[in-house]
Design a protein around this motif. Structure first.
Motif, PDB file in Angstrom:
ATOM      1  N   UNK A  15     -14.073  -8.995   5.779  1.00 46.15           N
ATOM      2  CA  UNK A  15     -14.855  -7.761   5.872  1.00 46.15           C
ATOM      3  C   UNK A  15     -14.198  -6.658   5.044  1.00 46.15           C
ATOM      4  N   UNK A  16     -14.970  -5.654   4.716  1.00 40.78           N
ATOM      5  CA  UNK A  16     -14.424  -4.504   3.987  1.00 40.78           C
ATOM      6  C   UNK A  16     -13.332  -3.826   4.809  1.00 40.78           C
ATOM      7  N   UNK A  17     -13.541  -3.747   6.123  1.00 40.41           N
ATOM      8  CA  UNK A  17     -12.523  -3.125   6.981  1.00 40.41           C
ATOM      9  C   UNK A  17     -11.219  -3.913   6.926  1.00 40.41           C
ATOM     10  N   UNK A  18     -11.301  -5.227   7.013  1.00 40.34           N
ATOM     11  CA  UNK A  18     -10.094  -6.060   6.969  1.00 40.34           C
ATOM     12  C   UNK A  18      -9.391  -5.942   5.622  1.00 40.34           C
ATOM     13  N   UNK A  19     -10.150  -5.747   4.578  1.00 44.06           N
ATOM     14  CA  UNK A  19      -9.582  -5.592   3.242  1.00 44.06           C
ATOM     15  C   UNK A  19      -8.915  -4.233   3.056  1.00 44.06           C
ATOM     16  N   UNK A  20      -9.586  -3.171   3.495  1.00 42.38           N
ATOM     17  CA  UNK A  20      -9.121  -1.810   3.225  1.00 42.38           C
ATOM     18  C   UNK A  20      -8.107  -1.270   4.230  1.00 42.38           C
ATOM     19  N   UNK A  21      -8.224  -1.656   5.502  1.00 36.78           N
ATOM     20  CA  UNK A  21      -7.388  -1.063   6.545  1.00 36.78           C
ATOM     21  C   UNK A  21      -5.889  -1.184   6.259  1.00 36.78           C
ATOM     22  N   UNK A  22      -5.369  -2.355   5.878  1.00 33.79           N
ATOM     23  CA  UNK A  22      -3.933  -2.431   5.606  1.00 33.79           C
ATOM     24  C   UNK A  22      -3.506  -1.585   4.411  1.00 33.79           C
ATOM     25  N   UNK A  23      -4.377  -1.470   3.432  1.00 32.86           N
ATOM     26  CA  UNK A  23      -4.056  -0.661   2.250  1.00 32.86           C
ATOM     27  C   UNK A  23      -4.021   0.827   2.605  1.00 32.86           C
ATOM     28  N   UNK A  24      -4.981   1.254   3.418  1.00 30.95           N
ATOM     29  CA  UNK A  24      -4.992   2.656   3.844  1.00 30.95           C
ATOM     30  C   UNK A  24      -3.790   2.963   4.738  1.00 30.95           C
ATOM     31  N   UNK A  25      -3.464   2.033   5.623  1.00 29.80           N
ATOM     32  CA  UNK A  25      -2.300   2.225   6.496  1.00 29.80           C
ATOM     33  C   UNK A  25      -1.029   2.340   5.665  1.00 29.80           C
ATOM     34  N   UNK A  26      -0.897   1.514   4.625  1.00 29.88           N
ATOM     35  CA  UNK A  26       0.270   1.576   3.752  1.00 29.88           C
ATOM     36  C   UNK A  26       0.319   2.904   2.996  1.00 29.88           C
ATOM     37  N   UNK A  27      -0.827   3.372   2.542  1.00 34.97           N
ATOM     38  CA  UNK A  27      -0.889   4.648   1.829  1.00 34.97           C
ATOM     39  C   UNK A  27      -0.479   5.804   2.734  1.00 34.97           C
ATOM     40  N   UNK A  28      -0.995   5.810   3.973  1.00 33.58           N
ATOM     41  CA  UNK A  28      -0.649   6.864   4.924  1.00 33.58           C
ATOM     42  C   UNK A  28       0.837   6.789   5.264  1.00 33.58           C
ATOM     43  N   UNK A  29       1.372   5.587   5.409  1.00 29.91           N
ATOM     44  CA  UNK A  29       2.789   5.411   5.698  1.00 29.91           C
ATOM     45  C   UNK A  29       3.660   5.908   4.550  1.00 29.91           C
ATOM     46  N   UNK A  30       3.249   5.599   3.337  1.00 28.07           N
ATOM     47  CA  UNK A  30       3.996   6.056   2.156  1.00 28.07           C
ATOM     48  C   UNK A  30       3.963   7.579   2.047  1.00 28.07           C
TER      49      UNK A  30
END
Length: 55
Positions: free
Chosen positions: A2-17
């Motif tokens: 899903x788009x959510x499964x694809x994007x969620x880890x990337x967004x979480x990494x961006x927010x963490x960075x």
């Protein structure tokens, strides 16, 4: 996938960075929302009109 499964880890990494760089999560998320609301992602912001013809 899903788009959510694809994007969620990337967004979480961006927010963490951003957090590691000293930006609060609230500021990062607010800025991301603002950017998403104003970016056209390569789409023509002034597409030709179907009315009036093309010169």
């Amino acid at each position: 996938m899903t788009a959510e499964a694809f994007l969620k880890p990337r967004l979480a990494a961006l927010v963490s960075e951003a957090d590691k760089a000293g930006y609060s999560q609230d500021v990062t998320v607010a800025l991301l929302i603002s950017l998403l609301d104003t970016m056209n992602f390569g789409a023509d912001p002034n597409p030709p009109s179907d009315q009036g013809g093309v010169a």
